[in-house]
Design a protein around this motif. Structure first.
Motif, PDB file in Angstrom:
ATOM      1  N   GLN A 238      11.073  14.058  12.934  1.00  0.00           N
ATOM      2  CA  GLN A 238      10.205  14.640  13.960  1.00  0.00           C
ATOM      3  C   GLN A 238       8.735  14.503  13.633  1.00  0.00           C
ATOM      4  O   GLN A 238       7.902  15.004  14.362  1.00  0.00           O
ATOM      5  N   LEU A 239       8.427  13.857  12.493  1.00  0.00           N
ATOM      6  CA  LEU A 239       7.020  13.854  12.093  1.00  0.00           C
ATOM      7  C   LEU A 239       6.233  12.868  12.937  1.00  0.00           C
ATOM      8  O   LEU A 239       6.563  11.696  13.013  1.00  0.00           O
ATOM      9  N   GLY A 240       5.187  13.361  13.563  1.00  0.00           N
ATOM     10  CA  GLY A 240       4.328  12.511  14.371  1.00  0.00           C
ATOM     11  C   GLY A 240       3.084  12.169  13.583  1.00  0.00           C
ATOM     12  O   GLY A 240       3.162  11.743  12.439  1.00  0.00           O
ATOM     13  N   ASN A 241       1.922  12.379  14.172  1.00  0.00           N
ATOM     14  CA  ASN A 241       0.657  12.055  13.511  1.00  0.00           C
ATOM     15  C   ASN A 241       0.475  12.894  12.252  1.00  0.00           C
ATOM     16  O   ASN A 241       0.640  14.099  12.280  1.00  0.00           O
ATOM     17  N   TYR A 242       0.125  12.221  11.161  1.00  0.00           N
ATOM     18  CA  TYR A 242      -0.011  12.951   9.915  1.00  0.00           C
ATOM     19  C   TYR A 242      -1.144  12.332   9.097  1.00  0.00           C
ATOM     20  O   TYR A 242      -1.136  11.148   8.781  1.00  0.00           O
ATOM     21  N   PHE A 243      -2.146  13.158   8.785  1.00  0.00           N
ATOM     22  CA  PHE A 243      -3.260  12.718   7.938  1.00  0.00           C
ATOM     23  C   PHE A 243      -2.985  13.161   6.513  1.00  0.00           C
ATOM     24  O   PHE A 243      -2.550  14.294   6.299  1.00  0.00           O
ATOM     25  N   PHE A 244      -3.272  12.299   5.565  1.00  0.00           N
ATOM     26  CA  PHE A 244      -3.145  12.748   4.182  1.00  0.00           C
ATOM     27  C   PHE A 244      -4.049  11.895   3.295  1.00  0.00           C
ATOM     28  O   PHE A 244      -4.542  10.848   3.701  1.00  0.00           O
ATOM     29  N   SER A 245      -4.293  12.378   2.070  1.00  0.00           N
ATOM     30  CA  SER A 245      -5.126  11.585   1.173  1.00  0.00           C
ATOM     31  C   SER A 245      -4.414  11.391  -0.162  1.00  0.00           C
ATOM     32  O   SER A 245      -3.653  12.249  -0.606  1.00  0.00           O
ATOM     33  N   ILE A 246      -4.670  10.243  -0.739  1.00  0.00           N
ATOM     34  CA  ILE A 246      -3.997   9.833  -1.980  1.00  0.00           C
ATOM     35  C   ILE A 246      -5.085   9.493  -2.999  1.00  0.00           C
ATOM     36  O   ILE A 246      -6.112   8.913  -2.636  1.00  0.00           O
ATOM     37  N   LYS A 247      -4.812   9.830  -4.225  1.00  0.00           N
ATOM     38  CA  LYS A 247      -5.762   9.483  -5.271  1.00  0.00           C
ATOM     39  C   LYS A 247      -5.827   7.963  -5.409  1.00  0.00           C
ATOM     40  O   LYS A 247      -4.803   7.289  -5.422  1.00  0.00           O
ATOM     41  N   SER A 248      -7.050   7.462  -5.473  1.00  0.00           N
ATOM     42  CA  SER A 248      -7.214   6.007  -5.529  1.00  0.00           C
ATOM     43  C   SER A 248      -6.601   5.430  -6.800  1.00  0.00           C
ATOM     44  O   SER A 248      -6.682   6.026  -7.863  1.00  0.00           O
ATOM     45  N   PRO A 249      -5.987   4.239  -6.709  1.00  0.00           N
ATOM     46  CA  PRO A 249      -5.398   3.638  -7.919  1.00  0.00           C
ATOM     47  C   PRO A 249      -6.463   3.100  -8.880  1.00  0.00           C
ATOM     48  O   PRO A 249      -6.154   2.807 -10.015  1.00  0.00           O
ATOM     49  N   THR A 250      -7.707   2.956  -8.424  1.00  0.00           N
ATOM     50  CA  THR A 250      -8.707   2.328  -9.284  1.00  0.00           C
ATOM     51  C   THR A 250      -9.555   3.331 -10.061  1.00  0.00           C
ATOM     52  O   THR A 250      -9.885   3.111 -11.212  1.00  0.00           O
ATOM     53  N   GLU A 251      -9.971   4.392  -9.444  1.00  0.00           N
ATOM     54  CA  GLU A 251     -10.814   5.359 -10.167  1.00  0.00           C
ATOM     55  C   GLU A 251     -10.577   6.745  -9.597  1.00  0.00           C
ATOM     56  O   GLU A 251      -9.566   6.997  -8.963  1.00  0.00           O
ATOM     57  N   ASN A 252     -11.514   7.645  -9.769  1.00  0.00           N
ATOM     58  CA  ASN A 252     -11.269   9.037  -9.429  1.00  0.00           C
ATOM     59  C   ASN A 252     -11.293   9.390  -7.947  1.00  0.00           C
ATOM     60  O   ASN A 252     -10.826  10.449  -7.559  1.00  0.00           O
ATOM     61  N   GLY A 253     -11.836   8.538  -7.140  1.00  0.00           N
ATOM     62  CA  GLY A 253     -11.976   8.861  -5.716  1.00  0.00           C
ATOM     63  C   GLY A 253     -10.628   8.959  -4.999  1.00  0.00           C
ATOM     64  O   GLY A 253      -9.566   8.873  -5.596  1.00  0.00           O
ATOM     65  N   TRP A 254     -10.695   9.161  -3.720  1.00  0.00           N
ATOM     66  CA  TRP A 254      -9.455   9.257  -2.967  1.00  0.00           C
ATOM     67  C   TRP A 254      -9.503   8.391  -1.710  1.00  0.00           C
ATOM     68  O   TRP A 254     -10.578   7.987  -1.276  1.00  0.00           O
ATOM     69  N   ILE A 255      -8.356   8.130  -1.171  1.00  0.00           N
ATOM     70  CA  ILE A 255      -8.242   7.283   0.016  1.00  0.00           C
ATOM     71  C   ILE A 255      -7.535   8.074   1.115  1.00  0.00           C
ATOM     72  O   ILE A 255      -6.491   8.684   0.874  1.00  0.00           O
ATOM     73  N   GLY A 256      -8.146   8.089   2.284  1.00  0.00           N
ATOM     74  CA  GLY A 256      -7.578   8.841   3.410  1.00  0.00           C
ATOM     75  C   GLY A 256      -6.651   7.948   4.215  1.00  0.00           C
ATOM     76  O   GLY A 256      -6.950   6.786   4.480  1.00  0.00           O
ATOM     77  N   LEU A 257      -5.487   8.474   4.578  1.00  0.00           N
ATOM     78  CA  LEU A 257      -4.499   7.665   5.297  1.00  0.00           C
ATOM     79  C   LEU A 257      -3.979   8.428   6.508  1.00  0.00           C
ATOM     80  O   LEU A 257      -4.078   9.655   6.590  1.00  0.00           O
ATOM     81  N   TYR A 258      -3.424   7.663   7.429  1.00  0.00           N
ATOM     82  CA  TYR A 258      -2.956   8.256   8.668  1.00  0.00           C
ATOM     83  C   TYR A 258      -1.659   7.568   9.073  1.00  0.00           C
ATOM     84  O   TYR A 258      -1.594   6.325   9.080  1.00  0.00           O
ATOM     85  N   SER A 259      -0.661   8.393   9.340  1.00  0.00           N
ATOM     86  CA  SER A 259       0.592   7.776   9.760  1.00  0.00           C
ATOM     87  C   SER A 259       0.919   8.255  11.172  1.00  0.00           C
ATOM     88  O   SER A 259       0.726   9.424  11.503  1.00  0.00           O
ATOM     89  N   THR A 260       1.366   7.338  12.021  1.00  0.00           N
ATOM     90  CA  THR A 260       1.654   7.734  13.400  1.00  0.00           C
ATOM     91  C   THR A 260       3.088   8.220  13.557  1.00  0.00           C
ATOM     92  O   THR A 260       3.359   9.076  14.376  1.00  0.00           O
ATOM     93  N   SER A 261       3.983   7.662  12.769  1.00  0.00           N
ATOM     94  CA  SER A 261       5.346   8.171  12.844  1.00  0.00           C
ATOM     95  C   SER A 261       6.106   7.779  11.596  1.00  0.00           C
ATOM     96  O   SER A 261       5.801   6.767  10.964  1.00  0.00           O
ATOM     97  N   VAL A 262       7.061   8.596  11.253  1.00  0.00           N
ATOM     98  CA  VAL A 262       7.891   8.310  10.086  1.00  0.00           C
ATOM     99  C   VAL A 262       9.327   8.176  10.574  1.00  0.00           C
ATOM    100  O   VAL A 262       9.798   8.988  11.356  1.00  0.00           O
ATOM    101  N   ASP A 263       9.968   7.119  10.134  1.00  0.00           N
ATOM    102  CA  ASP A 263      11.358   6.926  10.520  1.00  0.00           C
ATOM    103  C   ASP A 263      12.215   7.197   9.288  1.00  0.00           C
ATOM    104  O   ASP A 263      12.010   6.594   8.244  1.00  0.00           O
ATOM    105  N   VAL A 264      13.136   8.142   9.411  1.00  0.00           N
ATOM    106  CA  VAL A 264      13.924   8.508   8.241  1.00  0.00           C
ATOM    107  C   VAL A 264      15.391   8.192   8.470  1.00  0.00           C
ATOM    108  O   VAL A 264      15.957   8.540   9.512  1.00  0.00           O
TER     109      VAL A 264
END
Lengths: 392, 368
Positions: A238-264
């Motif tokens: 049932q998950l629709g639009n979902y914003f989340f952030s992940i720690k960057s693989p290169t250094e301390n910063g973070w990367i913001g991501l957005y998913s429109t739907s998840v299929d499980v």
């Protein structure tokens, strides 16, 4: 003879108004609120006040009157309370249009079974009626909230479900199987105070919260956080639009991501004499911000980021499942997977399914999330403009 | 000689509707309670039972293709046995109409016409079916021809509309859980409905190209079985066996599950209207057969004047049939199917006696 029959038939048509339902005699219940207090069960009908709805008006209220009214009474049983509320109404309560049932926390703790029974047996209440929980006394919270973005409180609930903002749980979800009957998740409607929420500075407003775990019709601790609720939503597809952030693989910063739907995809497998529920969320996400030096043009870095997202997703799902599993409530009705795939073994464990589910069933999560688009820019704002200048 | 007014195509369409309406409208709940995942298997076995019964009737009818069974039956087993047996068959068909009418009014009262007295509903339904039956054999088959495609569309569209609610993993249960033992109660119940096609015997002289009747029987039984299975499977996949078993009208409930907000959300009254028309066609046919048999037994020239009195009698008995749903089901489970089976197998008795007599005659002729 034929004329006689035709005239008789015409006469019969005069009886067309036998079961007439005059619109002006109806009070259409938009939301049914059920609470428990020391005197018994309090039933509240949320009814749009049609007499105050002037045509052409679109704002909250017309001619000074309220457009939505709450009628409530308390009685030892649900049905008696409903009869009492009907006794206060000048119109006949019509529950056929009702799509939402909201229960208070204390009622849920003592068991929502009376509502499930009433809703399942009464042909006027549909089985896809949504259920919500208010962490408190539902009537008071709902009645004092200001409704701003929609005309009625019920429209907000309907939109939450329609746009998949909140977890959707219907009456039907509690009765999908015998072995896990009465287990489910109840989405919580939150009423924020004046510093947070939809209309900051005004009185309390409506919002979504986490979800409560229901086992055999009764609320059990703990309450899922909003993040965990999103994971639960995703397991239920049932998950629709979902914003989340992940720690960057290169250094301390973070990367913001957005998913429109998840299929499980969920299935059950047998590995080394043990049953495993395999949950496989797949999704394609978009990068919407990059607060690090990561370069989306480098495939290896993107690959690393994807691995991190998978880890994040695996962790969130696993944590959520662990919490739910420890309560012994099979809220996703995994028993049905077992029933259809391993009917022989199922017969042996179905009587103590909840214990088996809690103690022995392994739940494996295998996320597969890809970054589909990296957004409109190549490098991050920081690396392109700020750090570039610093170098000069 | 009677004119051959019913074509094979009409018969194919009529009997498909005849079989599926009752099953889908009223029997699905019972079928799921009895058999769960094994229900589709039960439908197939029931269809086979129905075909066997119908084939016996057809084989018997073929021996005297231009005469009515009610007439020549007396020559086979003597009048003293023939008339009581015919009376039994008439009473069983009476009961079938009454049961169906009772279920129609129960459904309508529960969901749509709360507050209307049941005799009004029964009276109007009775008027409709008797009016149609009065028009003669052609009317039912022509109506069925018209209704066929319409009802097929709704029967196909429902599974499609609920497909978003389907949980496909549950479909595996049909392979892993189904067993003949569980399927048997369904097969027995539905076998009697599929066997209703044996009513062909009573109208055999009206059927044109009668040599194709057997082929047509296989075709309509298979189509009807397929349609019923097409409904059972979505119900089981959408609701799961445990929930489906607990509903009186699972078919209506899955229609009501159509996603909220969709404009088709309140589709159920349209479906009910179509079901009603289909079941009216079926009931008028049975009513026609009853009046036809009665008029031949009473040696009346026409069967038409009998239709209204018979219908009035049926309506009154329906009102007295049961006061509540529970009472109705306690009665219904107790042997109505067996009664129907007996009435369907009575012609077999005639068939056996007829064949034996013929043999003896032949032997006597040879010995002479």
């Amino acid at each position: 003879m034929r004329k006689l029959i035709i005239s008789l038939l015409l006469l019969m048509m005069l009886t067309g108004c036998w079961s007439s339902e005059e619109l002006n005699d109806q009070a259409f219940i938009g939301v049914l609120i059920i609470d428990r207090n020391d005197d018994g069960i309090e039933v509240t009908f949320g009814v749009p006040l049609t007499t105050n709805l002037a045509s052409g008006e679109t704002s909250g209220s017309a001619s000074g009157g309220e457009v939505f009214g709450y009628f409530s009474r308390t009685a030892p049983t649900l049905e008696e309370a409903m009869q009492k509320v009907q006794g206060d109404l000048s119109r006949r309560a019509n529950i056929g249009q009702n799509r939402n049932i909201v229960v208070g926390r204390r009622f849920a703790e003592e068991g929502i079974t009376p509502v499930l029974e009433l809703a399942a047996r009464n042909p006027n209440i549909r089985m896809n009626t949504n259920m919500f929980l208010v962490d408190g006394y539902a009537k008071d919270e709902v009645a004092k909230a200001t409704v701003t973005s929609e005309r009625f409180f019920i429209s907000i609930l309907n939109k939450y479900v329609e746009h998949r903002t909140a977890l959707q749980t219907t009456i039907k979800d509690f009765m999908l199987s015998k072995a896990s009957g009465g287990d489910g998740l109840l989405p919580i409607i939150n009423f924020s105070n004046t510093t947070e929420g939809a209309m900051v500075g005004k009185s309390s407003t409506v919002g979504t919260g986490g979800a409560a775990i229901i086992k055999k019709g009764k609320l059990v601790e703990p309450i899922l956080t909003p993040d965990q609720t999103s994971a639960a939503q995703s397991i239920r597809n049932q998950l629709g639009n979902y914003f989340f952030s992940i720690k960057s693989p290169t250094e301390n910063g973070w990367i913001g991501l957005y998913s429109t739907s998840v299929d499980v995809k969920t299935k059950i497998v047998k590995k080394e004499k043990k049953y495993h529920i395999l949950i496989k969320p797949t999704s394609e996400v978009e990068a919407i911000s990059n607060n690090s030096t990561m370069n989306f043009a480098i495939y290896e870095e993107v690959k690393k980021l994807e691995d991190r997202i998978d880890q994040f997703s695996d962790q969130l799902h696993a944590d959520t499942m662990l919490i739910i599993q420890q309560t012994g409530a099979d809220v996703f009705h995994f028993d049905r997977y077992m029933m259809v795939k391993y009917p022989q073994e199922w017969r042996k464990i179905k009587d103590h399914w909840r214990e088996y589910y809690r103690d022995q069933l392994a739940i494996d999560i295998d996320s597969d999330i890809r970054i589909r688009r990296k957004g409109s820019t190549v490098r991050s704002f920081k690396s392109q403009f700020i750090e570039h200048n610093e170098g000069d | 000689m009677t004119t051959k007014v019913v074509t094979q195509k009409q018969m194919y369409k009529y009997f498909t509707i005849h079989i599926i309406t009752t099953i889908i409208m009223f029997m699905i709940g019972i079928v799921l309670q009895q058999s769960g995942y094994s229900a589709p298997l039960g439908v197939l076995i029931g269809a086979c039972i129905g075909i066997v019964i119908t084939f016996f009737s057809i084989a018997f009818a073929k021996r005297r293709p231009d005469a009515f069974f009610v007439h020549y039956g007396a020559d086979i087993v003597t009048r003293w046995l023939h008339y009581p047996l015919m009376a039994f068959i008439i009473m069983t068909n009476f009961l079938l109409v009454a049961i169906n009418l009772w279920e129609i009014q129960d459904l309508l009262l529960q969901f749509y016409l709360t507050g209307t007295p049941s005799w009004i509903i029964l009276g109007l339904c009775g008027l409709c079916i008797s009016y149609m039956a009065r028009y003669g054999i052609k009317s039912m088959f022509r109506a069925a021809e018209g209704m066929f495609y319409l009802s097929m569309i709704t029967f196909i569209i429902i599974p499609y509309l609920v497909h978003s609610n389907m949980e496909w993993f549950l479909a595996r249960g049909f392979a892993t859980i189904a067993s003949v033992k569980e399927a048997w109660p369904t097969a027995y119940h539905l076998g009697s409905i599929f066997g209703e096609a044996s009513l062909i015997l009573y109208i055999y002289p009206y059927i044109s190209q009668a040599s194709y009747t057997r082929k047509t029987t296989i075709r309509f039984t298979m189509l009807a079985a397929l349609m019923v299975i097409c409904h059972l499977i979505p119900i089981l996949i959408v609701l799961g066996p445990d929930l489906a078993q607990n509903l009186n009208y699972p078919e209506l409930d899955i229609i009501r599950l159509i996603k909220s907000g969709s404009y088709l959300e309140t589709l159920d009254p349209i479906i009910i209207a179509l079901w009603l028309v289909s079941i009216f066609i079926k009931l008028s046919f049975i009513l026609f057969v009853i009046s036809h048999m009665l008029s031949r037994i009473l040696k009346l020239k026409y069967s038409k004047p009998l239709i209204y009195p018979i219908c009035a009698f049926i309506i009154v008995s329906t009102i007295c049939l049961a006061q509540s749903h529970t009472q109705f089901f306690s009665m219904h489970n107790g042997g109505v199917s067996t009664c129907v089976y007996i009435s369907q197998l009575i012609p077999l008795l005639y068939y056996v006696i007829d064949v034996m007599r013929n043999r003896r005659q032949q032997m006597e002729e040879e010995s002479l």
